[in-house]
Design a protein around this motif. Structure first.
Motif, mmCIF file in Angstrom:
data_model
loop_
_atom_site.group_PDB
_atom_site.id
_atom_site.type_symbol
_atom_site.label_atom_id
_atom_site.label_comp_id
_atom_site.label_asym_id
_atom_site.label_seq_id
_atom_site.Cartn_x
_atom_site.Cartn_y
_atom_site.Cartn_z
ATOM 1 N N VAL A 26 0.848 -1.182 0.000
ATOM 2 C CA VAL A 26 0.000 0.000 0.000
ATOM 3 C C VAL A 26 0.889 1.240 0.000
ATOM 4 C CG1 VAL A 26 -1.679 1.309 1.353
ATOM 5 C CG2 VAL A 26 -1.840 -1.189 1.242
ATOM 6 N N SER A 27 0.646 2.150 -0.922
ATOM 7 C CA SER A 27 1.396 3.413 -0.973
ATOM 8 C C SER A 27 0.613 4.406 -1.821
ATOM 9 C CB SER A 27 2.787 3.197 -1.582
ATOM 10 O OG SER A 27 2.676 2.862 -2.952
ATOM 11 N N GLN A 29 1.708 5.485 -4.565
ATOM 12 C CA GLN A 29 1.895 5.032 -5.938
ATOM 13 C C GLN A 29 0.983 3.854 -6.305
ATOM 14 O OE1 GLN A 29 4.416 5.569 -3.677
ATOM 15 N NE2 GLN A 29 5.029 7.529 -4.546
ATOM 16 N N SER A 30 0.762 2.925 -5.376
ATOM 17 C CA SER A 30 -0.005 1.728 -5.730
ATOM 18 C C SER A 30 -1.514 1.910 -5.624
ATOM 19 C CB SER A 30 0.427 0.527 -4.879
ATOM 20 O OG SER A 30 0.093 0.735 -3.514
ATOM 21 N N VAL A 31 -1.973 2.699 -4.633
ATOM 22 C CA VAL A 31 -3.418 2.846 -4.437
ATOM 23 C C VAL A 31 -3.869 4.271 -4.159
ATOM 24 C CG1 VAL A 31 -3.719 0.469 -3.638
ATOM 25 C CG2 VAL A 31 -3.318 2.291 -1.965
ATOM 26 N N GLY A 32 -2.941 5.214 -4.183
ATOM 27 C CA GLY A 32 -3.305 6.590 -3.890
ATOM 28 C C GLY A 32 -3.409 6.893 -2.404
ATOM 29 N N ALA A 33 -2.748 6.109 -1.548
ATOM 30 C CA ALA A 33 -2.780 6.351 -0.103
ATOM 31 C C ALA A 33 -2.305 7.769 0.189
ATOM 32 C CB ALA A 33 -1.890 5.335 0.617
ATOM 33 N N VAL A 34 -2.892 8.391 1.211
ATOM 34 C CA VAL A 34 -2.523 9.762 1.537
ATOM 35 C C VAL A 34 -1.831 9.899 2.893
ATOM 36 C CG1 VAL A 34 -4.298 10.782 0.085
ATOM 37 C CG2 VAL A 34 -4.810 10.259 2.483
ATOM 38 N N GLY A 35 -1.829 8.850 3.721
ATOM 39 C CA GLY A 35 -1.246 8.990 5.045
ATOM 40 C C GLY A 35 -0.370 7.844 5.507
ATOM 41 N N LEU A 36 -0.212 6.807 4.679
ATOM 42 C CA LEU A 36 0.611 5.690 5.113
ATOM 43 C C LEU A 36 1.101 4.877 3.928
ATOM 44 C CD1 LEU A 36 -0.962 2.683 4.907
ATOM 45 C CD2 LEU A 36 -2.350 3.752 6.636
ATOM 46 N N CYS A 37 2.108 4.065 4.209
ATOM 47 C CA CYS A 37 2.515 3.031 3.265
ATOM 48 C C CYS A 37 2.755 1.772 4.083
ATOM 49 C CB CYS A 37 3.765 3.409 2.475
ATOM 50 S SG CYS A 37 5.285 3.374 3.444
ATOM 51 N N ALA A 38 2.644 0.628 3.458
ATOM 52 C CA ALA A 38 2.916 -0.659 4.101
ATOM 53 C C ALA A 38 3.469 -1.583 3.034
ATOM 54 C CB ALA A 38 1.647 -1.235 4.713
ATOM 55 N N HIS A 39 4.534 -2.296 3.379
ATOM 56 C CA HIS A 39 5.135 -3.226 2.433
ATOM 57 C C HIS A 39 5.830 -4.349 3.184
ATOM 58 C CE1 HIS A 39 8.333 -0.311 3.354
ATOM 59 N NE2 HIS A 39 9.132 -1.351 3.279
ATOM 60 N N LEU A 40 6.195 -5.374 2.462
ATOM 61 C CA LEU A 40 6.957 -6.477 3.036
ATOM 62 C C LEU A 40 8.434 -6.228 2.810
ATOM 63 C CD1 LEU A 40 4.805 -9.510 1.831
ATOM 64 C CD2 LEU A 40 4.902 -8.524 4.132
ATOM 65 N N LEU A 41 9.240 -6.581 3.797
ATOM 66 C CA LEU A 41 10.685 -6.409 3.742
ATOM 67 C C LEU A 41 11.330 -7.770 3.964
ATOM 68 C CD1 LEU A 41 13.132 -4.391 3.824
ATOM 69 C CD2 LEU A 41 12.852 -4.432 6.308
ATOM 70 N N ALA A 42 12.385 -8.069 3.213
ATOM 71 C CA ALA A 42 13.121 -9.326 3.365
ATOM 72 C C ALA A 42 14.604 -9.017 3.511
ATOM 73 C CB ALA A 42 12.877 -10.221 2.150
ATOM 74 N N ILE A 43 15.205 -9.545 4.588
ATOM 75 C CA ILE A 43 16.636 -9.340 4.825
ATOM 76 C C ILE A 43 17.319 -10.705 4.750
ATOM 77 C CG2 ILE A 43 18.405 -8.402 6.337
ATOM 78 C CD1 ILE A 43 16.216 -6.788 7.756
ATOM 79 N N PRO A 44 18.200 -10.909 3.770
ATOM 80 C CA PRO A 44 18.879 -12.200 3.639
ATOM 81 C C PRO A 44 19.796 -12.483 4.834
ATOM 82 C CG PRO A 44 19.265 -10.804 1.708
ATOM 83 C CD PRO A 44 18.590 -9.957 2.733
ATOM 84 N N PRO A 45 20.151 -13.745 5.031
ATOM 85 C CA PRO A 45 21.089 -14.084 6.099
ATOM 86 C C PRO A 45 22.364 -13.250 5.988
ATOM 87 C CG PRO A 45 20.201 -16.073 5.103
ATOM 88 C CD PRO A 45 19.743 -14.925 4.264
ATOM 89 N N GLY A 46 22.797 -12.696 7.121
ATOM 90 C CA GLY A 46 24.034 -11.929 7.171
ATOM 91 C C GLY A 46 23.977 -10.533 6.590
ATOM 92 N N THR A 114 4.280 6.397 8.115
ATOM 93 C CA THR A 114 3.349 7.499 7.881
ATOM 94 C C THR A 114 3.732 8.325 6.665
ATOM 95 O OG1 THR A 114 4.556 8.902 9.448
ATOM 96 C CG2 THR A 114 2.659 7.673 10.307
ATOM 97 N N ASP A 115 4.597 7.808 5.819
ATOM 98 C CA ASP A 115 4.976 8.444 4.554
ATOM 99 C C ASP A 115 4.319 7.667 3.415
ATOM 100 O OD1 ASP A 115 6.125 9.514 2.297
ATOM 101 O OD2 ASP A 115 8.184 9.038 2.848
ATOM 102 N N PRO A 116 3.258 8.183 2.822
ATOM 103 C CA PRO A 116 2.574 7.423 1.782
ATOM 104 C C PRO A 116 3.413 7.231 0.521
ATOM 105 C CG PRO A 116 1.694 9.642 1.868
ATOM 106 C CD PRO A 116 2.635 9.492 3.034
ATOM 107 N N ASN A 117 4.461 8.021 0.365
ATOM 108 C CA ASN A 117 5.292 7.924 -0.834
ATOM 109 C C ASN A 117 6.454 6.957 -0.690
ATOM 110 O OD1 ASN A 117 3.995 9.791 -2.686
ATOM 111 N ND2 ASN A 117 4.440 11.283 -1.089
ATOM 112 N N GLU A 118 6.408 6.112 0.310
ATOM 113 C CA GLU A 118 7.341 5.011 0.497
ATOM 114 C C GLU A 118 8.777 5.423 0.739
ATOM 115 O OE1 GLU A 118 9.190 1.867 1.156
ATOM 116 O OE2 GLU A 118 7.047 1.736 0.925
ATOM 117 N N GLN A 119 9.485 5.882 -0.248
ATOM 118 C CA GLN A 119 10.910 6.169 -0.107
ATOM 119 C C GLN A 119 11.230 7.661 -0.005
ATOM 120 O OE1 GLN A 119 13.825 3.513 -0.549
ATOM 121 N NE2 GLN A 119 12.106 2.864 0.705
ATOM 122 N N GLU A 120 10.232 8.512 -0.036
ATOM 123 C CA GLU A 120 10.473 9.957 -0.040
ATOM 124 C C GLU A 120 11.189 10.446 1.212
ATOM 125 O OE1 GLU A 120 9.893 12.225 -2.549
ATOM 126 O OE2 GLU A 120 9.462 10.445 -3.731
#
Length: 138
Positions: A26-27, A29-46, A114-120
């Motif tokens: 959700v962001s 960019q993906s749905v026009g969110a105005v107050g939040l973003c949510a995504h999945l994060l994956a961190i490889p071993p090490g 609380t940043d709907p633009n994800e990486q801004e």
């Protein structure tokens, strides 16, 4: 436009400014969110993120799988450990670095900000990336 419920299949994988794999959710960019973003994060071993902060935005993280260390604060001198089932709160502007210390297991988390633009609001802090406790030179 009439407000409507949207279902977003786990999106395309990309690499964040912080250097980790994320999966679009959700962001603005993906749905026009105005107050939040949510995504999945994956961190490889090490692996770990690049040192960064989110200026003006709060972050909430739910650890789905694995274990991570989080270095945070001034000179990344503070430390916490989060395991599957834990929530992590990062206040606006706090420098931090998540680290997957496992040699074999991935760490996966749901991240909401609380940043709907994800990486801004991501501000990289390269002067902190070479601190001895992050590079293994303890």
């Amino acid at each position: 436009m009439n407000p409507t419920v949207r279902v977003i299949p786990t999106g395309t994988r990309s690499t964040s400014k912080q250097g980790l794999d994320q999966f679009e959710g959700v962001s603005a960019q993906s749905v026009g969110a105005v107050g939040l973003c949510a995504h999945l994060l994956a961190i490889p071993p090490g692996a770990r993120a690049k040192a960064h902060r989110h200026s003006g935005h709060e972050t909430a993280i739910y650890v789905i799988e694995g274990e991570t260390e989080v270095w945070f604060g001034e000179d990344l001198a503070s430390h916490a450990v989060a395991v599957a089932g834990d929530f992590v709160y990062i206040p606006p502007g706090v420098p931090h670095v998540p680290v997957n210390t496992s040699d074999t297991a991935w760490a996966r988390a749901l991240v909401a900000r609380t940043d709907p633009n994800e990486q801004e609001s991501v501000e990289l802090l390269p002067h902190l990336d070479e601190l001895p406790h992050l590079t293994g030179e303890r």
